[in-house]
Structures are given as C-alpha cells and as structure tokens.
Design a protein around this motif. Structure first.
Motif, PDB file in Angstrom:
ATOM      1  N   UNK A  47       3.843 -22.826  13.755  1.00 39.65           N
ATOM      2  CA  UNK A  47       4.077 -21.711  12.850  1.00 39.65           C
ATOM      3  C   UNK A  47       2.941 -21.673  11.828  1.00 39.65           C
ATOM      4  N   UNK A  48       2.376 -20.494  11.549  1.00 36.70           N
ATOM      5  CA  UNK A  48       1.184 -20.437  10.689  1.00 36.70           C
ATOM      6  C   UNK A  48       1.488 -20.569   9.200  1.00 36.70           C
ATOM      7  N   UNK A  49       0.538 -21.206   8.491  1.00 33.17           N
ATOM      8  CA  UNK A  49       0.546 -21.295   7.034  1.00 33.17           C
ATOM      9  C   UNK A  49      -0.854 -20.946   6.548  1.00 33.17           C
ATOM     10  N   UNK A  50      -0.942 -20.046   5.575  1.00 36.61           N
ATOM     11  CA  UNK A  50      -2.224 -19.682   4.969  1.00 36.61           C
ATOM     12  C   UNK A  50      -2.217 -20.145   3.519  1.00 36.61           C
ATOM     13  N   UNK A  51      -3.296 -20.817   3.109  1.00 37.77           N
ATOM     14  CA  UNK A  51      -3.422 -21.361   1.760  1.00 37.77           C
ATOM     15  C   UNK A  51      -4.447 -20.550   0.970  1.00 37.77           C
ATOM     16  N   UNK A  52      -4.068 -20.143  -0.244  1.00 33.67           N
ATOM     17  CA  UNK A  52      -4.871 -19.231  -1.058  1.00 33.67           C
ATOM     18  C   UNK A  52      -5.203 -19.933  -2.375  1.00 33.67           C
ATOM     19  N   UNK A  53      -6.482 -20.161  -2.626  1.00 33.36           N
ATOM     20  CA  UNK A  53      -6.899 -21.030  -3.718  1.00 33.36           C
ATOM     21  C   UNK A  53      -6.896 -20.346  -5.084  1.00 33.36           C
ATOM     22  N   UNK A  54      -6.994 -21.180  -6.110  1.00 33.51           N
ATOM     23  CA  UNK A  54      -7.061 -20.710  -7.493  1.00 33.51           C
ATOM     24  C   UNK A  54      -8.491 -20.315  -7.867  1.00 33.51           C
ATOM     25  N   UNK A  55      -8.639 -19.778  -9.095  1.00 30.30           N
ATOM     26  CA  UNK A  55      -9.957 -19.350  -9.560  1.00 30.30           C
ATOM     27  C   UNK A  55     -10.947 -20.509  -9.579  1.00 30.30           C
ATOM     28  N   UNK A  56     -10.526 -21.670 -10.047  1.00 29.70           N
ATOM     29  CA  UNK A  56     -11.433 -22.804 -10.180  1.00 29.70           C
ATOM     30  C   UNK A  56     -11.567 -23.611  -8.891  1.00 29.70           C
ATOM     31  N   UNK A  57     -10.878 -23.193  -7.843  1.00 22.27           N
ATOM     32  CA  UNK A  57     -10.945 -23.899  -6.572  1.00 22.27           C
ATOM     33  C   UNK A  57     -11.645 -23.087  -5.509  1.00 22.27           C
ATOM     34  N   UNK A  58     -11.552 -23.533  -4.280  1.00 23.14           N
ATOM     35  CA  UNK A  58     -12.016 -22.791  -3.105  1.00 23.14           C
ATOM     36  C   UNK A  58     -11.274 -23.347  -1.897  1.00 23.14           C
ATOM     37  N   UNK A  59     -11.723 -23.023  -0.713  1.00 24.25           N
ATOM     38  CA  UNK A  59     -11.001 -23.466   0.479  1.00 24.25           C
ATOM     39  C   UNK A  59     -10.889 -24.991   0.564  1.00 24.25           C
ATOM     40  N   UNK A  60     -11.828 -25.703  -0.036  1.00 28.34           N
ATOM     41  CA  UNK A  60     -11.806 -27.169   0.005  1.00 28.34           C
ATOM     42  C   UNK A  60     -10.669 -27.751  -0.821  1.00 28.34           C
ATOM     43  N   UNK A  61     -10.142 -26.961  -1.761  1.00 28.12           N
ATOM     44  CA  UNK A  61      -9.080 -27.448  -2.638  1.00 28.12           C
ATOM     45  C   UNK A  61      -7.791 -27.781  -1.885  1.00 28.12           C
ATOM     46  N   UNK A  62      -7.664 -27.277  -0.665  1.00 26.36           N
ATOM     47  CA  UNK A  62      -6.431 -27.459   0.101  1.00 26.36           C
ATOM     48  C   UNK A  62      -6.546 -28.563   1.145  1.00 26.36           C
ATOM     49  N   UNK A  63      -7.577 -29.397   1.067  1.00 27.36           N
ATOM     50  CA  UNK A  63      -7.790 -30.405   2.104  1.00 27.36           C
ATOM     51  C   UNK A  63      -6.583 -31.327   2.274  1.00 27.36           C
ATOM     52  N   UNK A  64      -5.984 -31.763   1.177  1.00 30.31           N
ATOM     53  CA  UNK A  64      -4.836 -32.669   1.301  1.00 30.31           C
ATOM     54  C   UNK A  64      -3.607 -31.965   1.858  1.00 30.31           C
ATOM     55  N   UNK A  65      -3.527 -30.644   1.685  1.00 31.27           N
ATOM     56  CA  UNK A  65      -2.434 -29.895   2.294  1.00 31.27           C
ATOM     57  C   UNK A  65      -2.697 -29.676   3.787  1.00 31.27           C
ATOM     58  N   UNK A  66      -3.939 -29.382   4.153  1.00 28.70           N
ATOM     59  CA  UNK A  66      -4.247 -29.209   5.570  1.00 28.70           C
ATOM     60  C   UNK A  66      -3.981 -30.493   6.350  1.00 28.70           C
ATOM     61  N   UNK A  67      -4.364 -31.620   5.800  1.00 27.62           N
ATOM     62  CA  UNK A  67      -4.150 -32.889   6.502  1.00 27.62           C
ATOM     63  C   UNK A  67      -2.657 -33.175   6.689  1.00 27.62           C
TER      64      UNK A  67
END
Length: 295
Positions: A21-41
């Motif tokens: 099932x898909x999950x999309x992560x949307x970062x904050x102003x001070x973050x970017x796609x790398x900010x979600x690494x611990x969630x992706x893992x």
C-alpha cells in the motif's frame, strides 16, 4: 534520477522504497526528501514509500517565476506524484509545510487519499499571530536573499522550536542543519513567500475541515508552541481526526523521536487499512462536562 512532471512543467525528484500500500512523505520548509530517511527505512518493510523534493528544492526543479509557488500548487504537487506513479489511494504523511499541504489534500483531492498525517501544523494560524508571522517571514526572505541559505540556514535552524532537537540529539541536529544549508537560496526565498507567507489561515477553513471524511492523524510536539492551539482546533473540527501530542518534542518530530513517531503513525495506518478507523461520536461534542445523553 527518477522524476514526476507536474501539469505546469516542473520536474519533482522522488525516492522510492518498499512494496505494498503506498505512502507519500511530504517534507517541511527546512527539510527535503532526505528528511524522511528514517521513515522510509521503517515503513518500506510494509509499504511502498515515496519521498519527494518539493519544487524549489534540488534536485527537483527551481522555477524562477514567483507565481509557480503557492499553497494550491504545493497541494497539487502531491497529487501529481500520486497520479504520476499510479499509486491510487495513498497514505499521505506531511510535516509542517508538508502537513499544511497534506490537510489541503483532504480538502481538494480526497479521492487520492487513503489517510492523512499532518504533523507540526499551525505556524501563523493562531488568532492574533498572523501579523507577527508575516513580519517574521518577510525578515527571513530578506536575509535568505542577502546571506544565502548556506549562511542563513544556520540561523533558521536554531529557531525556538528546534532547540530541543539539538539538546536531545546533537548529531542528528547537525545533519539537519547541514542539509538545510544546502538548499537553493532562490527556491527557499520563493517558497517562503509563495507557500508559507501567502497560505490561507487554517482557522478560515473551518467549514471545509468540518466536512472532511478522510481519516486524519494530527501530531504536535508539546514544545512546538506555535502548533498547539491549531492542533487542538483541527481535532475539534475534523470529524475523522485524532490528535497526538508528543512529550518533550519540538517541531522536527520525525527526526527528534523517530521511533515514537513511526510507531504512532504505523498504529494509525494499520487501523485505517483494517477498516477500524471511525469518525468521532457526535454526542461526544454535545457540550456537557459530566452530563450524559439520555438513551
């Protein structure tokens, strides 16, 4: 480098891990796609996870036209990722700026949403705070342009709601600030003006939130003061919502306390996927303190 192209011609970089099932992560102003690494893992063990860089955040495109940046555009970019990757109904998880856009997905694109997680939302929304928020964003934009993000990022990263992050995890905080300072100066200034400063106030969207039916999980840090009042308002307004306040936690909660954040979100999406998520019982909003409703 994988990208999704939006309807206005902007290429959004994304990273993907896992299946299901898909999950999309949307970062904050001070973050970017790398900010979600611990969630992706964590979530990739069970879900198909996508984290993308918003427009203005390399390696996504950085449009130079200020009108390419707005709350509606940020929301539509999430929809573009979901449609571009043929994800179907998706769990959307957003933090701060990404949390605002996630809530707007529930208002504008509910057909694409399996559920919504809106964490750290509310900056500038509390009654009486709009003028202060606009003044602070205007000052930030001026400093971004004069100093560049390589310099200003070090100051922005020390905002009052991020100090607890530095206190509890100096190593993680240093990585966060380093990545923040790598952001595009132009993209950061345009995003601050077009998306952050000009977004509609959450309290002005009450009628829409009251009609929302997408399962919604609101998360706030108890030391993220600008979000607390708005988070309680959202809980009381969105009938399909729940609220979690994380203790001794500031704004960057998915990085500060990733285990607690991940487990809470997992419990939420598991309930949704199992068909066990229910709207609030209307009688619980009857206004009584101890008086029970007669059968």
């Amino acid at each position: 480098m994988p990208t999704v192209r939006t309807d206005d011609g902007v290429n959004l970089h994304y990273e993907e891990a896992g299946t299901g099932i898909p999950m999309v992560f949307v970062h904050e102003y001070a973050g970017d796609h790398r900010s979600w690494e611990m969630q992706l893992r964590f979530f990739a063990r069970r879900y198909r996870c996508i984290a993308f860089a918003a427009r203005g955040y390399p390696p996504s495109d950085v449009p130079s036209d200020p009108e390419k940046y707005s709350q509606d555009r940020a929301t539509d970019d999430i929809a573009a990722v979901i449609r571009g990757l043929n994800l179907g109904k998706t769990h959307v998880v957003g933090l701060s700026m990404g949390g605002f856009a996630t809530l707007h997905m529930g208002l504008r694109h509910p057909d694409l949403c399996r559920s919504l997680v809106a964490a750290g939302v509310g900056y500038g929304a509390a009654p009486g705070k709009t003028a202060q928020f606009h003044a602070e964003t205007d000052a930030a934009i001026a400093r971004i342009r004069s100093e560049t993000m390589a310099v200003f990022g070090k100051t922005y990263g020390r905002g009052p709601t991020r100090l607890v992050f530095e206190e509890k995890d100096p190593r993680g905080y240093a990585e966060f600030v380093q990545q923040l300072c790598e952001h595009s100066t132009e993209g950061s200034a345009l995003t601050m003006n077009g998306v952050q400063r000009r977004r509609p106030n959450l309290f002005d969207l009450k009628d829409g939130f009251a009609r929302m039916t997408v399962p919604t999980f609101i998360i706030a840090g108890d030391e993220d003061d600008p979000t607390l009042e708005a988070s309680i308002y959202l809980k009381r307004t969105i009938p399909s919502s729940a609220l979690l306040v994380m203790p001794k936690c500031g704004h960057t909660m998915n990085l500060e306390d990733p285990d607690a954040f991940n487990r809470a979100v997992l419990d939420f999406v598991t309930q949704v996927d199992g068909g066990a998520w229910r709207n609030r019982i209307p009688a619980s909003l009857a206004g009584g303190i101890i008086a029970a409703k007669e059968k």
